[in-house]
Design an enzyme around this catalytic site. Structure first.
Site, mmCIF file in Angstrom:
data_model
loop_
_atom_site.group_PDB
_atom_site.id
_atom_site.type_symbol
_atom_site.label_atom_id
_atom_site.label_comp_id
_atom_site.label_asym_id
_atom_site.label_seq_id
_atom_site.Cartn_x
_atom_site.Cartn_y
_atom_site.Cartn_z
ATOM 1 N N TYR A 54 53.990 26.532 43.218
ATOM 2 C CA TYR A 54 53.099 24.399 44.084
ATOM 3 C C TYR A 54 52.114 24.704 43.387
ATOM 4 O O TYR A 54 51.289 25.893 43.983
ATOM 5 C CB TYR A 54 53.350 24.539 45.517
ATOM 6 C CG TYR A 54 55.026 24.074 45.834
ATOM 7 C CD1 TYR A 54 55.718 24.034 44.973
ATOM 8 C CD2 TYR A 54 54.788 23.702 47.344
ATOM 9 C CE1 TYR A 54 57.307 23.679 45.179
ATOM 10 C CE2 TYR A 54 56.740 23.267 46.730
ATOM 11 C CZ TYR A 54 57.834 22.713 46.103
ATOM 12 O OH TYR A 54 58.902 23.211 46.645
ATOM 13 N N PRO A 212 64.180 13.327 49.601
ATOM 14 C CA PRO A 212 65.194 12.421 50.216
ATOM 15 C C PRO A 212 64.320 10.919 49.702
ATOM 16 O O PRO A 212 64.853 10.222 49.807
ATOM 17 C CB PRO A 212 63.927 12.312 51.629
ATOM 18 C CG PRO A 212 62.754 12.989 51.158
ATOM 19 C CD PRO A 212 63.102 13.703 50.568
ATOM 20 N N GLN A 297 52.160 6.352 53.912
ATOM 21 C CA GLN A 297 53.147 6.748 53.670
ATOM 22 C C GLN A 297 53.666 7.656 54.358
ATOM 23 O O GLN A 297 54.830 7.424 55.236
ATOM 24 C CB GLN A 297 52.703 7.333 52.306
ATOM 25 C CG GLN A 297 52.985 6.715 50.552
ATOM 26 C CD GLN A 297 52.946 7.842 49.588
ATOM 27 O OE1 GLN A 297 52.746 8.683 49.797
ATOM 28 N NE2 GLN A 297 52.297 6.614 48.441
ATOM 29 N N GLU A 300 54.694 6.177 57.776
ATOM 30 C CA GLU A 300 56.084 5.000 57.758
ATOM 31 C C GLU A 300 57.098 5.575 57.656
ATOM 32 O O GLU A 300 58.262 5.331 58.060
ATOM 33 C CB GLU A 300 56.000 4.254 56.226
ATOM 34 C CG GLU A 300 57.189 2.908 55.748
ATOM 35 C CD GLU A 300 57.239 2.867 54.477
ATOM 36 O OE1 GLU A 300 56.622 2.996 53.815
ATOM 37 O OE2 GLU A 300 57.740 1.677 54.264
HETATM 38 P P1 NDP Z 1 60.099 11.966 48.181
HETATM 39 O O1 NDP Z 1 61.223 12.476 47.513
HETATM 40 O O2 NDP Z 1 60.192 12.085 49.346
HETATM 41 O O3 NDP Z 1 58.527 12.060 47.453
HETATM 42 C C1 NDP Z 1 57.475 11.879 48.243
HETATM 43 C C2 NDP Z 1 56.425 11.372 46.989
HETATM 44 O O4 NDP Z 1 57.113 9.830 46.888
HETATM 45 C C3 NDP Z 1 55.713 11.117 47.930
HETATM 46 O O5 NDP Z 1 54.550 12.129 47.686
HETATM 47 C C4 NDP Z 1 54.754 9.527 47.428
HETATM 48 O O6 NDP Z 1 54.181 9.759 46.159
HETATM 49 C C5 NDP Z 1 56.051 9.000 46.996
HETATM 50 N N1 NDP Z 1 56.697 8.397 48.550
HETATM 51 C C6 NDP Z 1 56.697 8.529 49.639
HETATM 52 N N2 NDP Z 1 56.652 8.311 51.098
HETATM 53 C C7 NDP Z 1 55.696 6.879 50.504
HETATM 54 C C8 NDP Z 1 56.273 5.403 50.756
HETATM 55 N N3 NDP Z 1 56.688 5.072 51.703
HETATM 56 N N4 NDP Z 1 56.126 4.635 50.354
HETATM 57 C C9 NDP Z 1 55.895 5.055 48.871
HETATM 58 N N5 NDP Z 1 55.611 5.952 47.673
HETATM 59 C C10 NDP Z 1 55.546 6.883 48.934
HETATM 60 O O7 NDP Z 1 59.765 14.196 48.285
HETATM 61 P P2 NDP Z 1 59.384 14.941 47.490
HETATM 62 O O8 NDP Z 1 60.148 15.251 46.504
HETATM 63 O O9 NDP Z 1 57.522 15.324 47.765
HETATM 64 O O10 NDP Z 1 60.116 16.357 48.625
HETATM 65 C C11 NDP Z 1 59.455 16.856 49.296
HETATM 66 C C12 NDP Z 1 59.022 18.288 49.456
HETATM 67 O O11 NDP Z 1 60.459 18.754 49.502
HETATM 68 C C13 NDP Z 1 58.350 18.887 49.041
HETATM 69 O O12 NDP Z 1 56.791 18.590 48.982
HETATM 70 C C14 NDP Z 1 58.367 20.102 49.104
HETATM 71 O O13 NDP Z 1 57.752 21.008 50.200
HETATM 72 C C15 NDP Z 1 60.031 19.955 48.890
HETATM 73 N N6 NDP Z 1 60.645 20.274 47.236
HETATM 74 C C16 NDP Z 1 62.071 21.057 47.428
HETATM 75 C C17 NDP Z 1 62.012 21.428 45.826
HETATM 76 C C18 NDP Z 1 62.536 23.137 45.479
HETATM 77 O O14 NDP Z 1 62.878 22.960 44.484
HETATM 78 N N7 NDP Z 1 63.367 23.525 47.001
HETATM 79 C C19 NDP Z 1 61.900 20.883 44.838
HETATM 80 C C20 NDP Z 1 60.882 19.470 45.298
HETATM 81 C C21 NDP Z 1 60.793 19.322 46.975
HETATM 82 P P3 NDP Z 1 53.177 9.458 44.923
HETATM 83 O O15 NDP Z 1 52.369 8.615 46.074
HETATM 84 O O16 NDP Z 1 52.212 9.875 44.347
HETATM 85 O O17 NDP Z 1 53.825 7.729 44.068
#
Ligand code: NDP
Length: 322
Positions: A54, A212, A297, A300
């Protein structure tokens, strides 16, 4: 906050956890990370997810600084790292993959960046077809016996590869993997629910699930285009924009998101909360890793647990139909 055993281990991790992919060092600096971690601790979260890959290791440095200034007792929370992609933009052949050399060195480097003496969870971030699985299992087992890693696992491995690792470990009295880190959300269910089903049954494999909200798609905020500053708008993430929005598949998924938004609205809640809560219904999920680029975010998303009662069997059936 509910705490769930990480698979068949005795480790209790919070059903919601917090990760740093994309966000830390890009959208979130160590001060903001500190505020977010404070919110997480207050909500009862005890697991924070990271990886060498990362932001080429910088994400772990941001996390380490935030954890240091919060100064919570080390035995009150868990941190992870993952090994495979390397911690630089262009890693040399010995600086990536799942060889004994890289697994060992990456563990030491991650501990240093995070400012910890051991990693609670340590994942093989992807399978490495160029390294025999027995070498990887041995390397992880050695780190466990040295006290540098407490639980090791895989991320996005096939069920077949995971079973091979379990069987090699068991046959040789080595430490088997405890958990997988797969994607799991309303739009991406197949691998978790179908391919991994025998692993839950046979090995009681734990899971810390990612994305998620499908990187934000499941908030509904991409339905009228890509919002400025959102993940899919970021430089370097054009590939994600294509997957999420521009491709035919992205468009097809957005069509389903539009229908899901209506269900959430009819229940007088947000799709974000509903989608996160839905992941928790599956008992094979040990922890759902949240992501957030802003405090609002995270605030929420932390409330997702409150909408669990809305997920009646009827609502679940409607979601599944979509
Ligand atoms: P999500 O699918 O929940 O996406 C998170 C992103 O969505 C935020 O950074 C933000 O992005 C947007 N978001 C989140 N909540 C809200 C909201 N309430 N309203 C509006 N926009 C929102 O999770 P991630 O994809 O970030 O995955 C979570 C964790 O899982 C990662 O941090 C990592 O630790 C792990 N992961 C592991 C992987 C693996 O291969 N093992 C791959 C991917 C993730 P923005 O504001 O930029 O639009």
């Amino acid at each position: 906050m509910e705490y769930r055993n990480l698979g068949r281990s005795g480790l209790k991790i919070s059903q919601l956890s917090f990760g740093s992919w994309v966000t830390f060092n890009k959208q979130v600096d160590s001060r903001l990370a500190e505020t977010m971690f404070g919110m997480c601790f207050d909500a009862g979260i005890n697991f924070f997810d990271n990886a060498e890959g990362y932001e080429a290791g910088e994400s772990e440095i941001v996390m380490g600084k935030a954890l240091k200034s919060l100064a919570r007792p080390r035995d009150s929370y868990c941190v992870s790292s993952k090994v495979f992609f390397g911690a630089s933009v262009d890693p040399l052949p010995t600086q990536r993959g799942l060889s004994r050399k890289h697994i060992t060195e990456a563990c030491h480097q991650a501990m240093q960046r995070l400012g910890v003496d051991y990693l609670d969870l340590y994942f093989c971030h992807r399978p490495d077809p160029e390294t025999p699985v027995d070498e990887t299992v041995w390397a992880m087992h050695n780190l466990v016996t040295q006290g540098k890693v407490l639980y090791w696992g895989t991320s996005e491995w096939s069920a077949e590869d995971i079973a091979q690792a379990y069987e090699f470990a068991e046959k040789n009295h080595l430490t088997p993997p405890t958990m997988e880190q797969p994607q799991y959300n309303l739009l991406d269910r197949e691998k978790f629910e179908v391919e991994y089903a025998p692993l839950f049954e046979k090995y009681r494999m734990g899971t810390t699930t990612w994305s998620p909200l499908a990187s934000g798609a499941l908030t509904g905020k991409y339905l009228n285009g890509v919002p400025e500053g959102s993940r899919a708008s970021l430089k370097g993430y054009e590939w994600l924009r294509d997957v999420m929005v521009d491709s035919d598949r992205g468009q097809e998924r957005m069509g389903r998101v539009a229908k899901l938004v209506h269900i959430a609205a009819a229940l007088d809640t947000s799709l974000s909360k509903l989608a996160i809560a839905w992941c928790l219904l599956n008992n094979n999920v040990s922890s759902v890793i949240l992501g957030a680029s802003r405090v609002e975010q995270l605030a929420e998303n932390l409330l997702a647990v409150d909408v669990l009662p809305l997920l009646t069997e009827d609502v679940q059936a409607q979601l599944t139909a979509i």
